[in-house]
Enzyme design. Structure first.
Site, PDB file in Angstrom:
ATOM      1  N   ASP A  63      21.601 -69.192 -33.081  1.00  0.00           N
ATOM      2  CA  ASP A  63      23.012 -68.826 -33.203  1.00  0.00           C
ATOM      3  C   ASP A  63      23.194 -67.396 -33.713  1.00  0.00           C
ATOM      4  OD1 ASP A  63      22.073 -69.340 -35.764  1.00  0.00           O
ATOM      5  OD2 ASP A  63      23.255 -71.153 -36.032  1.00  0.00           O
ATOM      6  N   ASN A 132      27.039 -80.307 -44.074  1.00  0.00           N
ATOM      7  CA  ASN A 132      27.897 -81.216 -43.303  1.00  0.00           C
ATOM      8  C   ASN A 132      27.168 -81.792 -42.077  1.00  0.00           C
ATOM      9  OD1 ASN A 132      27.745 -79.044 -41.603  1.00  0.00           O
ATOM     10  ND2 ASN A 132      29.948 -78.615 -41.526  1.00  0.00           N
ATOM     11  N   GLU A 139      29.256 -77.839 -35.426  1.00  0.00           N
ATOM     12  CA  GLU A 139      29.943 -78.468 -36.545  1.00  0.00           C
ATOM     13  C   GLU A 139      30.299 -79.919 -36.201  1.00  0.00           C
ATOM     14  OE1 GLU A 139      29.758 -76.951 -39.175  1.00  0.00           O
ATOM     15  OE2 GLU A 139      30.649 -74.968 -39.226  1.00  0.00           O
TER      16      GLU A 139
END
Ligand code: PGA
Length: 252
Positions: A63, A132, A139
Site C-alpha cells: 500500500d 481493527n 479496512e
C-alpha cells in the site's frame, strides 16, 4: 493457518527474516510482497545483513498513502528505499510500491494488478495487522473479493499512524492498497504481530468469525498462512505467556 509463537519482537523479526532468506535463495526469480509500519522494520534490518543477493528479486508493496510524494519521509516508498532497497543489490526497477501521487489513481490500481500478474504472482507476502483487523489498508467492511483500490482510511487507522506526523490534520485520509483477493492470491503469507496492542486482533483472527467486518479473517480461507506472533500479541490467547494469568486455550 500455522501459528508460530515467539518470545518477543526480536525473535519474530528473525523468524520472518529466515523464511524470506530461504525463499530468496531457493527460487530463481522470487517475488516478495512487502509491508511497511513498525512491525516489519527489523525484518528488513535483518535481511540487509544477510550475505545473499536480491538481484533477481521483484517486490510489490501492499500500500501507499494518497497525495504524499514518494520523496516525503512519510511515504511508504521512502520507508522502503531507506530501510531496505538502498542497502541491498536489488534493481530499483524491480521494486514496486503503488503510486498515490498520480492523477489517475484508478489506472494506477489496474496497472498494479497487471504488474503483479506479469511477474507471475507473489510467492510470499509479508503482512502486519491493524488493531481493527485491517491487512494492507483494507479496512473493516472491505469486500473479500476486492482488488487493488483506493480506500478512505478509518479514524482508528489514522490515529494509529498519527505518531509519524506532526499534526493529526497531516495524516492522509486516503490510500491505495492491494485488495483482499489480491493478497489471498499470494502463494504463501506471513503475518507478523508484536505487542499488547495487537492482542485483541490476534485473538479475533484465530478464534473469531470469518467476516468482512474483520478483514484479516479472510486469511483463514488461505491454504498457506503462517502467523508469527510474540507473547504479548498472544496474551489474550495464552494469558500465561505474559505471566499475568493461567492458560485458557490452545489454537488448533
Ligand atoms: P504497525 O501497522 O506495524 O505499524 O503496527 C500494522 C498495520 O497497520 O498493518
Amino acid at each position: 493457518m500455522k501459528l508460530i509463537e515467539v518470545k518477543d519482537h526480536e525473535e519474530m523479526s528473525r523468524k520472518a527474516c529466515d523464511i524470506l532468506v530461504e525463499r530468496v535463495t531457493e527460487l530463481s526469480h522470487p517475488v516478495l510482497g512487502l509491508a511497511t509500519g513498525s512491525t516489519p522494520k527489523k525484518v528488513y534490518d535483518c535481511l540487509r545483513k544477510k550475505p545473499i543477493s536480491f538481484r533477481d528479486v521483484t517486490t510489490f508493496n501492499l500500500d501507499e498513502y494518497v497525495d504524499i510524494a514518494p520523496n516525503d519521509p512519510n511515504s511508504y516508498r521512502f520507508y522502503m528505499d531507506h530501510i531496505f532497497f538502498n542497502h541491498v543489490d536489488i534493481q530499483t526497477s524491480s521494486t514496486n510500491v503503488p503510486s498515490g501521487y498520480g492523477l489517475d489513481l484508478q489506472k494506477e490500481c489496474q496497472d498494479y494488478e497487471k504488474k503483479i500478474r506479469g511477474a507471475g504472482g507473489i510467492d510470499v507476502q509479508l503482512l502486519g495487522i491493524g488493531v481493527n483487523g485491517h491487512i494492507g489498508f483494507n479496512e473493516p467492511g472491505t469486500p473479500f473479493n476486492s482488488r487493488t483500490h483506493v480506500v478512505e482510511l478509518s479514524e482508528s487507522t489514522r490515529k494509529a499512524n498519527a505518531r509519524f506526523f506532526e499534526r493529526m490534520e497531516d495524516v492522509p485520509k486516503q490510500a491505495i492498497t492491494m485488495g483482499i483477493e489480491t493478497i489471498l492470491e499470494s502463494k504463501e503469507i506471513i503475518l507478523l504481530a508484536s505487542g499488547l496492542k495487537k492482542a485483541k486482533a490476534i485473538e479475533r483472527l484465530l478464534y473469531g468469525d470469518i467476516s468482512e467486518d474483520f478483514p484479516a479473517s479472510a486469511l483463514r480461507n488461505h491454504p498457506n498462512v503462517k502467523i508469527i506472533a510474540d507473547h504479548e500479541a498472544l496474551s489474550m490467547v495464552y494469558p500465561a505467556l505474559t505471566g499475568i494469568n493461567t492458560p485458557t486455550s490452545s489454537f488448533k
